[in-house]
Design an enzyme around this catalytic site. Structure first.
Site, PDB file in Angstrom:
ATOM      1  N   TYR A  52       0.823  -1.207   0.000  1.00 24.46           N
ATOM      2  CA  TYR A  52       0.000   0.000   0.000  1.00 24.46           C
ATOM      3  C   TYR A  52       0.859   1.261   0.000  1.00 24.46           C
ATOM      4  CZ  TYR A  52      -4.095  -2.879   1.252  1.00 24.46           C
ATOM      5  OH  TYR A  52      -5.107  -3.798   1.276  1.00 24.46           O
ATOM      6  N   SER A 218     -13.904  -3.292   0.262  1.00 26.32           N
ATOM      7  CA  SER A 218     -14.751  -2.587  -0.715  1.00 26.32           C
ATOM      8  C   SER A 218     -16.236  -2.795  -0.433  1.00 26.32           C
ATOM      9  CB  SER A 218     -14.408  -3.021  -2.145  1.00 26.32           C
ATOM     10  OG  SER A 218     -13.168  -2.496  -2.552  1.00 26.32           O
ATOM     11  N   PRO A 219     -16.703  -2.471   0.774  1.00 24.69           N
ATOM     12  CA  PRO A 219     -18.098  -2.732   1.147  1.00 24.69           C
ATOM     13  C   PRO A 219     -19.123  -1.844   0.454  1.00 24.69           C
ATOM     14  CG  PRO A 219     -17.002  -1.477   2.867  1.00 24.69           C
ATOM     15  CD  PRO A 219     -15.935  -1.864   1.889  1.00 24.69           C
ATOM     16  N   GLY A 223     -19.605  -4.676  -8.252  1.00 22.18           N
ATOM     17  CA  GLY A 223     -18.745  -5.465  -9.114  1.00 22.18           C
ATOM     18  C   GLY A 223     -17.296  -5.397  -8.675  1.00 22.18           C
ATOM     19  N   VAL A 228     -18.788   3.112  -6.709  1.00 25.00           N
ATOM     20  CA  VAL A 228     -19.617   3.068  -5.500  1.00 25.00           C
ATOM     21  C   VAL A 228     -21.093   3.004  -5.894  1.00 25.00           C
ATOM     22  CG1 VAL A 228     -20.275   4.329  -3.423  1.00 25.00           C
ATOM     23  CG2 VAL A 228     -17.884   4.313  -4.174  1.00 25.00           C
ATOM     24  N   PHE A 229     -21.843   2.091  -5.277  1.00 24.89           N
ATOM     25  CA  PHE A 229     -23.264   1.952  -5.606  1.00 24.89           C
ATOM     26  C   PHE A 229     -24.136   2.899  -4.794  1.00 24.89           C
ATOM     27  CE2 PHE A 229     -22.450  -1.331  -2.367  1.00 24.89           C
ATOM     28  CZ  PHE A 229     -23.424  -1.040  -1.428  1.00 24.89           C
TER      29      PHE A 229
END
Length: 309
Positions: A52, A218-219, A223, A228-229
């Site tokens: 990272y 990645s909550p 996909g 971001v949804f």
């Protein structure tokens, strides 16, 4: 924030994990404020990886330099890191694991990791090499617990043919909109249905049987890094309508409800929050303590496009 034990250990961990992959360019003050807010909302687990930050161990180094934790503070938190990804290939060799951990400890300015995860499956893994590395790290007091990331049950079983320590955690990608690990089991054996394809060997069920704690990275992604949804009315209008409805009902944000969907699962799945904003962290964290009804959990599941046969 609710806590539970990490796998079969007596290590008490928070429902949320603060992911620190984006802190390389933050100032010391910004890192300190982010860490302080995490502690304020009840987070005690801090997630790193050797890769990272662009340069190897860059984010670990920024964390260590900015906080310079005193022994009493260090004892109150859980620091985990990951190794195994190198530039262009994966490497679970003994020498690489040992070298990576030593460099992580130096960067973080700590004497030990509470948890070491093998980052992504190495197709050339030799379980005996991993076992030898883990034995040396444990004997030296450098790593207290071990686990994996993005591994399938059979890959874990392969490691277990040689590794003597319990593998107590597995970090996987999981959100309402990216939930093959959950959705498959609901539609198993339904010919012709995309959802019925088993993509990971029923890792959620396996983890519950074997007392491995799952950590969801990645909550809020749709996909595989599809964006971001939450707030994406174009692609997820029904899901966002329902998130907003439940957010109003529970008096929290839509993101907190998306968190609560993962936290509602009886597997006690930790949620990795990768934000660098203390304000957003405070906005999401209340989701840890919301218990969605079964009906609302399934309403969110279907609103995200998954099928109930």
């Amino acid at each position: 924030m609710k806590r539970f034990n990490l796998g079969p250990t007596d290590l008490s961990v928070s429902s949320a994990v603060l992911g620190l992959m984006r802190i390389a360019d933050l100032s010391d003050d910004a890192i300190s404020r982010l860490y302080g807010k995490a502690r304020d909302v009840g987070i005690n687990v801090f997630d790193h990886a050797d890769i990272y930050g662009g340069e190897l161990h860059a984010c670990e180094r920024r964390f260590g330099d900015a906080l310079r934790l005193k022994p009493t503070e260090r004892e109150q938190i859980v620091i985990q890191s990951k190794c195994g990804i190198r530039r262009g290939y994966f490497d679970f060799s003994k020498d690489h694991i040992l070298q990576s951990v030593d460099r992580s400890l130096a960067a973080l300015k700590t004497d030990y990791l509470d948890l070491l995860l093998l980052h992504r499956p190495d197709a050339l893994v030799e379980p005996e090499e991993v076992a030898d590395a883990f034995d040396k790290l444990q004997a030296a007091g450098k790593v207290r617990h071990f686990g994996v990331s993005n591994h399938t049950p059979r890959q874990i079983d392969l490691l277990k043919t040689a590794v003597r320590q319990p593998l107590v955690a597995n970090q996987i990608q999981l959100s309402i909109a990216h939930a093959p690990s959950v959705a498959f089991g609901i539609a198993a054996n339904m010919a012709g249905l995309e959802q019925s394809i088993d993509r990971d060997g029923e890792v959620v069920v396996y983890s519950r049987i074997n007392r491995m704690t799952l950590q969801a990275w990645s909550p809020f992604q749709q996909g595989f890094f599809g964006g971001v949804f939450v707030g994406d009315e174009k692609n997820f209008p029904e899901l966002n309508r329902l998130l907003d409805e439940l957010a109003g009902q529970y008096g929290v944000s839509a993101s907190a409800i998306a968190y609560a969907w993962i936290a509602r699962h009886p597997a006690n799945i930790q949620v990795v929050l990768g934000t660098t904003s203390p304000e957003r962290l405070a906005d999401i964290a209340p989701g840890a303590d919301i218990t969605l009804s079964r009906e609302d959990w399934y309403r969110l599941f279907t609103a995200a496009g998954h099928v109930l046969p």
